[in-house]
Design an enzyme around this catalytic site. Structure first.
Site, PDB file in Angstrom:
ATOM      1  N   HIS A   1      76.613  65.526  54.981  1.00 26.01           N
ATOM      2  CA  HIS A   1      77.045  67.985  55.039  1.00 26.01           C
ATOM      3  C   HIS A   1      78.130  67.659  55.261  1.00 26.01           C
ATOM      4  O   HIS A   1      78.461  67.555  57.209  1.00 26.01           O
ATOM      5  CB  HIS A   1      76.186  68.489  55.606  1.00 26.01           C
ATOM      6  CG  HIS A   1      76.823  70.476  55.539  1.00 26.01           C
ATOM      7  ND1 HIS A   1      77.394  70.559  54.370  1.00 26.01           N
ATOM      8  CD2 HIS A   1      76.596  70.895  55.736  1.00 26.01           C
ATOM      9  CE1 HIS A   1      77.993  71.711  54.602  1.00 26.01           C
ATOM     10  NE2 HIS A   1      76.910  72.127  55.153  1.00 26.01           N
TER      11      HIS A   1
ATOM     12  N   TYR B   1      81.605  72.244  58.718  1.00 26.72           N
ATOM     13  CA  TYR B   1      80.744  72.126  59.613  1.00 26.72           C
ATOM     14  C   TYR B   1      82.071  71.017  60.427  1.00 26.72           C
ATOM     15  O   TYR B   1      82.907  70.543  59.856  1.00 26.72           O
ATOM     16  CB  TYR B   1      79.708  72.063  59.491  1.00 26.72           C
ATOM     17  CG  TYR B   1      79.082  73.550  58.466  1.00 26.72           C
ATOM     18  CD1 TYR B   1      78.892  74.594  59.714  1.00 26.72           C
ATOM     19  CD2 TYR B   1      78.977  73.701  57.867  1.00 26.72           C
ATOM     20  CE1 TYR B   1      78.700  75.808  59.644  1.00 26.72           C
ATOM     21  CE2 TYR B   1      78.736  74.874  57.621  1.00 26.72           C
ATOM     22  CZ  TYR B   1      77.903  76.173  58.086  1.00 26.72           C
ATOM     23  OH  TYR B   1      78.147  77.405  57.361  1.00 26.72           O
TER      24      TYR B   1
ATOM     25  N   GLY C   1      73.089  76.502  43.304  1.00 31.09           N
ATOM     26  CA  GLY C   1      72.811  77.017  44.271  1.00 31.09           C
ATOM     27  C   GLY C   1      71.617  78.920  43.867  1.00 31.09           C
ATOM     28  O   GLY C   1      70.495  78.132  43.973  1.00 31.09           O
TER      29      GLY C   1
ATOM     30  N   ARG D   1      78.919  65.097  50.925  1.00 27.71           N
ATOM     31  CA  ARG D   1      79.208  66.574  50.358  1.00 27.71           C
ATOM     32  C   ARG D   1      80.389  66.818  51.276  1.00 27.71           C
ATOM     33  O   ARG D   1      80.908  66.995  52.550  1.00 27.71           O
ATOM     34  CB  ARG D   1      77.939  67.635  50.430  1.00 27.71           C
ATOM     35  CG  ARG D   1      78.656  68.932  49.545  1.00 27.71           C
ATOM     36  CD  ARG D   1      77.967  70.288  50.181  1.00 27.71           C
ATOM     37  NE  ARG D   1      77.203  70.591  48.167  1.00 27.71           N
ATOM     38  CZ  ARG D   1      77.005  72.034  48.717  1.00 27.71           C
ATOM     39  NH1 ARG D   1      77.813  73.090  49.264  1.00 27.71           N
ATOM     40  NH2 ARG D   1      77.200  72.575  47.138  1.00 27.71           N
TER      41      ARG D   1
ATOM     42  N   THR E   1      70.418  77.036  52.936  1.00 27.11           N
ATOM     43  CA  THR E   1      69.266  77.209  53.798  1.00 27.11           C
ATOM     44  C   THR E   1      69.421  78.678  54.130  1.00 27.11           C
ATOM     45  O   THR E   1      69.780  79.293  52.966  1.00 27.11           O
ATOM     46  CB  THR E   1      70.571  77.487  55.159  1.00 27.11           C
ATOM     47  OG1 THR E   1      71.455  76.133  55.355  1.00 27.11           O
ATOM     48  CG2 THR E   1      70.262  78.272  56.442  1.00 27.11           C
TER      49      THR E   1
ATOM     50  N   ASN F   1      82.355  72.872  53.617  1.00 25.59           N
ATOM     51  CA  ASN F   1      81.670  74.496  54.870  1.00 25.59           C
ATOM     52  C   ASN F   1      82.269  74.407  56.176  1.00 25.59           C
ATOM     53  O   ASN F   1      82.158  75.500  56.705  1.00 25.59           O
ATOM     54  CB  ASN F   1      80.849  74.897  54.276  1.00 25.59           C
ATOM     55  CG  ASN F   1      80.332  74.917  52.323  1.00 25.59           C
ATOM     56  OD1 ASN F   1      81.752  74.084  52.268  1.00 25.59           O
ATOM     57  ND2 ASN F   1      78.723  74.677  52.487  1.00 25.59           N
TER      58      ASN F   1
HETATM   59  C1  LIG Z   1      72.166  81.085  50.400  1.00 23.95           C
HETATM   60  C2  LIG Z   1      72.873  80.025  50.858  1.00 23.95           C
HETATM   61  C3  LIG Z   1      72.598  78.947  51.516  1.00 23.95           C
HETATM   62  C4  LIG Z   1      73.546  77.929  51.411  1.00 23.95           C
HETATM   63  N1  LIG Z   1      73.277  76.465  52.142  1.00 23.95           N
HETATM   64  C5  LIG Z   1      73.967  75.848  52.564  1.00 23.95           C
HETATM   65  C6  LIG Z   1      73.993  74.578  52.692  1.00 23.95           C
HETATM   66  O1  LIG Z   1      72.428  74.504  54.044  1.00 23.95           O
HETATM   67  N2  LIG Z   1      74.797  73.939  52.949  1.00 23.95           N
HETATM   68  C7  LIG Z   1      75.516  73.544  52.058  1.00 23.95           C
HETATM   69  O2  LIG Z   1      76.459  72.140  52.071  1.00 23.95           O
HETATM   70  N3  LIG Z   1      75.632  74.302  50.929  1.00 23.95           N
HETATM   71  C8  LIG Z   1      75.172  75.539  51.025  1.00 23.95           C
HETATM   72  N4  LIG Z   1      75.600  76.932  51.114  1.00 23.95           N
HETATM   73  C9  LIG Z   1      76.730  76.508  49.070  1.00 23.95           C
HETATM   74  C10 LIG Z   1      75.977  76.603  48.586  1.00 23.95           C
HETATM   75  O3  LIG Z   1      75.211  75.159  48.284  1.00 23.95           O
HETATM   76  C11 LIG Z   1      76.738  75.998  46.984  1.00 23.95           C
HETATM   77  O4  LIG Z   1      77.537  75.145  47.399  1.00 23.95           O
HETATM   78  C12 LIG Z   1      77.303  77.200  46.627  1.00 23.95           C
HETATM   79  O5  LIG Z   1      76.169  78.240  46.211  1.00 23.95           O
HETATM   80  C13 LIG Z   1      78.026  77.334  45.051  1.00 23.95           C
HETATM   81  O6  LIG Z   1      77.126  77.194  44.638  1.00 23.95           O
HETATM   82  P1  LIG Z   1      76.207  78.393  43.061  1.00 23.95           P
HETATM   83  O7  LIG Z   1      77.863  79.211  42.434  1.00 23.95           O
HETATM   84  O8  LIG Z   1      75.639  77.496  42.262  1.00 23.95           O
HETATM   85  O9  LIG Z   1      74.978  79.091  43.634  1.00 23.95           O
HETATM   86  C14 LIG Z   1      74.192  77.838  51.067  1.00 23.95           C
HETATM   87  C15 LIG Z   1      75.157  79.076  49.783  1.00 23.95           C
HETATM   88  C16 LIG Z   1      73.858  80.172  49.500  1.00 23.95           C
HETATM   89  C17 LIG Z   1      74.270  81.098  48.842  1.00 23.95           C
END
Ligand SMILES: Cc1cc2nc3c(=O)[nH]c(=O)nc-3n(C[C@H](O)[C@H](O)[C@H](O)COP(=O)(O)O)c2cc1C
Length: 372
Positions: A175, A180, A327, A227, A28, A178
């Site tokens: 989704h 939701y 991410g 997910r 997001t 997290n």
């Molecule tokens: C800015 C931001 C926005 C995110 N938005 C979503 C989202 O829209 N949907 C989701 O399933 N996870 C979301 N996440 C979680 C990420 O998909 C991911 O699981 C998390 O950043 C850990 O992975 P990484 O260590 O590779 O960043 C978000 C994380 C961040 C930092």
């Protein structure tokens, strides 16, 4: 088991053929148009920049106005939003990329300032036990969905999938992570229902599976994914026995032959978790997260959360995961697969202040290797 597979090899996930095993994790970023929630040109540029990844999963896209936490998030409940997404999708396709929509309902974590006086919805009337990041206020106690209302929400997801298909997406990811709505049904900390949607792992999985089946009616199972974050604590979530839940849910998903399940392990997002002394930690519940998952699920796995390139490579080589999603690394490295393949240095500079601001700054201005 060790294989010769690498992150750079192509892979078939259901009906999707990925050119490599780097996946943009759903993120997001709040760059859509504020009142209409229509995806726009800056989003088109952002996603197109990442077309060298084997697969892009979009930010979570809400199925109705009431199902949203954030301002400026790209929705999937109107024709105009679908047309906005179509421009994004067409542009990614022109660059040879694949893109899936992450479809979403936030349930009890809704942003009350966007609800127009309505109550958020959830499986049970249990509020999140801390203040909302969006509003700074306490979360309200949600309305417990009736069975009829549950069916209506399933239909909202299906309608969202129809719009996503019109937009030309290559597939759809539900989704279920997290904290939701789908996750709220799955886990016993937020689901205290006594009807067919609560209690046993089978009953708590029912909503998730009904939505998966509704999405697959539109996209087919080979283009549908899920997910989940079974040990995650974000949004005040908990399950007393995640392995017990997964031991029912994952074989059910296996029967459906999904494109993949993306698993997010307990990670950085959990920093805001409330500490309950009587609850086990995620590490106690699932110490070697991905390897436990691998034993329970036969289908394709995308691994996520705080993966170094080395760990991701190891998971792929050992065939614990078929691909890995990133991410943060995909935010500041739009050309991550090429950087890793060519041994180019990764960009480590990440501006956290612009994660959720609007416009191109901190969004489309991260450099490609050849611009450094
Ligand atoms: C800015 C931001 C926005 C995110 N938005 C979503 C989202 O829209 N949907 C989701 O399933 N996870 C979301 N996440 C979680 C990420 O998909 C991911 O699981 C998390 O950043 C850990 O992975 P990484 O260590 O590779 O960043 C978000 C994380 C961040 C930092």
């Amino acid at each position: 088991m060790n294989s010769t597979k690498t992150l750079h090899d192509s892979v078939q996930l259901g009906e999707l053929k990925l050119q490599n095993r780097f996946v943009v994790a759903p993120l997001t970023r709040q760059r859509a148009d504020k009142d209409s929630f229509i995806p726009n040109d800056v989003m088109k540029e952002y996603y197109t920049q990442r077309a060298s990844f084997g697969l892009i999963i979009t930010e979570c896209s809400q199925v109705s106005k009431l199902s949203d936490v954030f301002y400026w998030s790209g929705g999937i409940y109107s024709k105009e939003q679908a047309l906005g997404w179509k421009k994004v999708v067409d542009s990614v396709h022109e660059k040879g990329g694949l893109i899936m929509l992450q479809i979403w309902h936030c349930g009890r974590s809704a942003n009350i300032s966007q609800l127009g006086g309505k109550q958020p919805i959830a499986p049970s009337p249990i509020a999140i036990n801390y203040k909302s990041r969006a509003t700074g206020e306490d979360y309200p106690v949600p309305h417990e969905l009736t069975i009829e209302e549950i069916k209506e929400v399933v239909q909202q997801f299906k309608q969202g999938a129809i719009y996503a298909k019109e937009a030309g997406f290559d597939g759809i990811e539900l989704h279920g992570a997290n904290g939701y709505l789908v996750d709220q049904f799955l886990r016993d900390g937020s689901n205290k229902r006594t009807d067919i949607y609560g209690g046993s792992p089978e009953n708590r999985s029912r909503f998730c599976l009904e939505v998966i089946d509704a999405l697959a009616e539109v996209f087919g199972y080979g283009r549908t994914a899920l997910r989940i974050s079974p040990t995650g604590r974000f949004n005040d979530m908990y399950d007393s026995d995640p392995v017990g839940l997964l031991s029912y849910l994952l074989p059910e998903l296996d029967k459906r032959n999904l494109a993949f399940v993306e698993f997010k392990r307990h990670g950085a997002l959990e920093n805001r978790a409330v500490v309950y002394p009587d609850r086990k930690t995620p590490q106690e519940q699932m110490p070697d997260f991905f390897r436990i998952i691998r034993k329970l699920y036969k289908g394709n796995i995308i691994a996520n959360d705080n993966l170094s390139i080395e760990e991701a490579q190891e998971l792929v080589q050992e065939e614990v995961a078929q691909a890995c999603s990133f991410g943060y690394k995909s935010i500041n490295n739009p050309d991550l697969p090429l950087r890793v393949k060519n041994g180019w240095k990764l960009n480590e500079n990440l501006d956290r202040d612009t994660l959720f601001t609007q416009g191109p700054k901190g969004y489309t201005d991260y450099p490609f290797h050849n611009q450094e």
